[in-house]
Design a protein around this motif. Structure first.
Motif, mmCIF file in Angstrom:
data_model
loop_
_atom_site.group_PDB
_atom_site.id
_atom_site.type_symbol
_atom_site.label_atom_id
_atom_site.label_comp_id
_atom_site.label_asym_id
_atom_site.label_seq_id
_atom_site.Cartn_x
_atom_site.Cartn_y
_atom_site.Cartn_z
ATOM 1 N N GLU A 26 0.851 -1.182 0.000
ATOM 2 C CA GLU A 26 0.000 0.000 0.000
ATOM 3 C C GLU A 26 0.890 1.237 0.000
ATOM 4 O OE1 GLU A 26 -3.300 2.178 2.798
ATOM 5 O OE2 GLU A 26 -2.979 0.038 3.005
ATOM 6 N N ILE A 27 0.613 2.144 -0.913
ATOM 7 C CA ILE A 27 1.409 3.368 -1.027
ATOM 8 C C ILE A 27 0.624 4.501 -0.375
ATOM 9 C CG2 ILE A 27 2.454 5.008 -2.622
ATOM 10 C CD1 ILE A 27 2.878 2.679 -4.550
ATOM 11 N N THR A 28 1.233 5.097 0.621
ATOM 12 C CA THR A 28 0.574 6.143 1.384
ATOM 13 C C THR A 28 0.608 7.483 0.645
ATOM 14 O OG1 THR A 28 0.527 7.294 3.500
ATOM 15 C CG2 THR A 28 2.688 6.683 2.661
ATOM 16 N N GLU A 29 -0.282 8.383 1.023
ATOM 17 C CA GLU A 29 -0.289 9.728 0.447
ATOM 18 C C GLU A 29 0.349 10.747 1.374
ATOM 19 O OE1 GLU A 29 -3.934 11.045 -1.322
ATOM 20 O OE2 GLU A 29 -4.135 9.225 -2.518
ATOM 21 N N SER A 30 0.859 10.315 2.519
ATOM 22 C CA SER A 30 1.540 11.263 3.398
ATOM 23 C C SER A 30 2.897 11.598 2.798
ATOM 24 C CB SER A 30 1.702 10.671 4.799
ATOM 25 O OG SER A 30 2.521 9.541 4.774
ATOM 26 N N LEU A 31 3.324 12.843 2.973
ATOM 27 C CA LEU A 31 4.568 13.284 2.347
ATOM 28 C C LEU A 31 5.797 13.010 3.209
ATOM 29 C CD1 LEU A 31 3.428 16.635 0.709
ATOM 30 C CD2 LEU A 31 3.548 14.351 -0.283
ATOM 31 N N SER A 32 5.585 12.551 4.435
ATOM 32 C CA SER A 32 6.672 12.244 5.348
ATOM 33 C C SER A 32 6.123 11.378 6.466
ATOM 34 C CB SER A 32 7.262 13.539 5.916
ATOM 35 O OG SER A 32 8.229 13.251 6.904
ATOM 36 N N ASN A 33 6.986 10.991 7.383
ATOM 37 C CA ASN A 33 6.548 10.217 8.546
ATOM 38 C C ASN A 33 6.191 11.095 9.734
ATOM 39 O OD1 ASN A 33 6.919 7.793 7.223
ATOM 40 N ND2 ASN A 33 9.055 7.667 7.827
ATOM 41 N N ARG A 34 6.464 12.401 9.641
ATOM 42 C CA ARG A 34 6.233 13.276 10.791
ATOM 43 C C ARG A 34 5.419 14.498 10.390
ATOM 44 N NH1 ARG A 34 9.310 17.407 13.684
ATOM 45 N NH2 ARG A 34 8.479 17.456 15.783
ATOM 46 N N LEU A 35 4.151 14.506 10.789
ATOM 47 C CA LEU A 35 3.277 15.647 10.575
ATOM 48 C C LEU A 35 3.450 16.598 11.755
ATOM 49 C CD1 LEU A 35 1.023 16.980 8.884
ATOM 50 C CD2 LEU A 35 -0.620 15.675 10.252
ATOM 51 N N VAL A 36 3.879 17.824 11.484
ATOM 52 C CA VAL A 36 4.166 18.808 12.525
ATOM 53 C C VAL A 36 2.954 19.673 12.830
ATOM 54 C CG1 VAL A 36 5.635 20.779 13.129
ATOM 55 C CG2 VAL A 36 6.582 18.871 11.827
ATOM 56 N N PHE A 37 2.194 20.034 11.792
ATOM 57 C CA PHE A 37 1.061 20.950 11.944
ATOM 58 C C PHE A 37 0.061 20.675 10.843
ATOM 59 C CE2 PHE A 37 -1.004 24.875 10.546
ATOM 60 C CZ PHE A 37 -1.613 25.297 11.714
ATOM 61 N N GLU A 38 -1.226 20.848 11.188
ATOM 62 C CA GLU A 38 -2.286 20.713 10.189
ATOM 63 C C GLU A 38 -3.439 21.615 10.561
ATOM 64 O OE1 GLU A 38 -5.032 17.316 7.994
ATOM 65 O OE2 GLU A 38 -3.805 16.748 9.727
ATOM 66 N N ASN A 39 -3.984 22.307 9.552
ATOM 67 C CA ASN A 39 -5.246 23.009 9.721
ATOM 68 C C ASN A 39 -6.086 22.751 8.473
ATOM 69 O OD1 ASN A 39 -4.430 24.846 7.713
ATOM 70 N ND2 ASN A 39 -3.896 26.458 9.159
ATOM 71 N N GLU A 40 -7.121 23.533 8.247
ATOM 72 C CA GLU A 40 -8.015 23.263 7.115
ATOM 73 C C GLU A 40 -7.375 23.582 5.765
ATOM 74 O OE1 GLU A 40 -8.348 27.295 8.605
ATOM 75 O OE2 GLU A 40 -8.803 25.435 9.636
ATOM 76 N N SER A 41 -6.269 24.308 5.759
ATOM 77 C CA SER A 41 -5.646 24.725 4.501
ATOM 78 C C SER A 41 -4.337 24.027 4.161
ATOM 79 C CB SER A 41 -5.357 26.232 4.529
ATOM 80 O OG SER A 41 -6.540 26.954 4.736
ATOM 81 N N VAL A 42 -3.526 23.697 5.187
ATOM 82 C CA VAL A 42 -2.182 23.178 4.939
ATOM 83 C C VAL A 42 -1.809 22.075 5.910
ATOM 84 C CG1 VAL A 42 -1.318 25.378 3.985
ATOM 85 C CG2 VAL A 42 -1.044 24.882 6.430
ATOM 86 N N LYS A 43 -0.776 21.334 5.522
ATOM 87 C CA LYS A 43 -0.092 20.397 6.408
ATOM 88 C C LYS A 43 1.391 20.737 6.340
ATOM 89 C CE LYS A 43 -3.055 16.345 5.714
ATOM 90 N NZ LYS A 43 -3.056 14.940 5.275
ATOM 91 N N LEU A 44 2.039 20.742 7.491
ATOM 92 C CA LEU A 44 3.473 20.972 7.549
ATOM 93 C C LEU A 44 4.129 19.673 7.978
ATOM 94 C CD1 LEU A 44 5.947 22.836 7.387
ATOM 95 C CD2 LEU A 44 5.514 23.454 9.783
ATOM 96 N N TRP A 45 5.030 19.164 7.141
ATOM 97 C CA TRP A 45 5.721 17.899 7.375
ATOM 98 C C TRP A 45 7.203 18.154 7.599
ATOM 99 C CZ3 TRP A 45 2.718 13.497 7.239
ATOM 100 C CH2 TRP A 45 1.505 13.563 6.557
ATOM 101 N N ASP A 46 7.827 17.366 8.454
ATOM 102 C CA ASP A 46 9.278 17.333 8.583
ATOM 103 C C ASP A 46 9.754 15.978 8.087
ATOM 104 O OD1 ASP A 46 9.941 19.812 9.536
ATOM 105 O OD2 ASP A 46 10.097 19.206 11.626
ATOM 106 N N LEU A 47 10.740 16.000 7.223
ATOM 107 C CA LEU A 47 11.341 14.773 6.698
ATOM 108 C C LEU A 47 12.803 14.771 7.113
ATOM 109 C CD1 LEU A 47 11.258 12.243 4.924
ATOM 110 C CD2 LEU A 47 11.666 13.709 2.956
ATOM 111 N N TYR A 48 13.219 13.734 7.797
ATOM 112 C CA TYR A 48 14.603 13.596 8.245
ATOM 113 C C TYR A 48 15.101 12.235 7.792
ATOM 114 C CZ TYR A 48 18.661 13.199 11.301
ATOM 115 O OH TYR A 48 19.934 13.033 11.778
ATOM 116 N N LEU A 49 16.201 12.226 7.043
ATOM 117 C CA LEU A 49 16.791 10.981 6.577
ATOM 118 C C LEU A 49 18.257 10.930 6.987
ATOM 119 C CD1 LEU A 49 15.383 10.805 2.921
ATOM 120 C CD2 LEU A 49 14.615 9.482 4.894
#
Length: 136
Positions: free
Chosen positions: A27-50
């Protein structure tokens, strides 16, 4: 940011079998990273650390988003169409992608010697309101 194409669209010959299996059978997820930092009705802020050698599995992109990479780094990405690119990202590089409805699939792997951090701002599709906006 510099990009080098390592493999063209449609050619899966150099792919590792485990990556092909992941693309076809997991299954391929639609999340852009493993860590969602913030979300409201307009945006999601993701942190990606590799960390060096670390990889984020294939993700499906159907939203518009922008990112900034404060660390820079060397990464490889495999696309669902077979293409493979290598990117040298400089500290502070930014990009914006319009992927709404495109069903775009890729992974991301840190092939460099240092950690890579990327902050991603994903824009949600919002319904337009006919209500007048009040200013304070």
């Amino acid at each position: 940011m510099q990009c080098v194409e390592l493999n063209p669209v449609g050619n899966f010959d150099p792919w590792e079998q485990e990556k092909i299996d992941e693309l076809l059978h997991q299954e391929i997820t639609e999340s852009l990273s493993n860590r969602l930092v913030f979300e409201n009705e307009s945006v999601k802020l993701w942190d990606l650390y590799l960390s060096p050698g670390e990889r984020i599995p294939f993700r499906r992109h159907n939203t518009n988003y922008g990112w900034v990479c404060p660390t820079g780094g060397l990464v490889i990405t495999r696309y669902g169409n077979g293409k493979i690119d290598m990117f040298k990202i400089d500290p502070g590089d930014t990009e914006y992608f319009e992927n709404r409805g495109k069903d775009y699939v890729n992974d991301l792997e840190n092939i460099g010697e240092h950690p890579v951090c990327i902050s991603i701002l994903e824009y949600k599709e919002t319904k337009k309101s006919n209500k007048p906006q009040l200013c304070n």
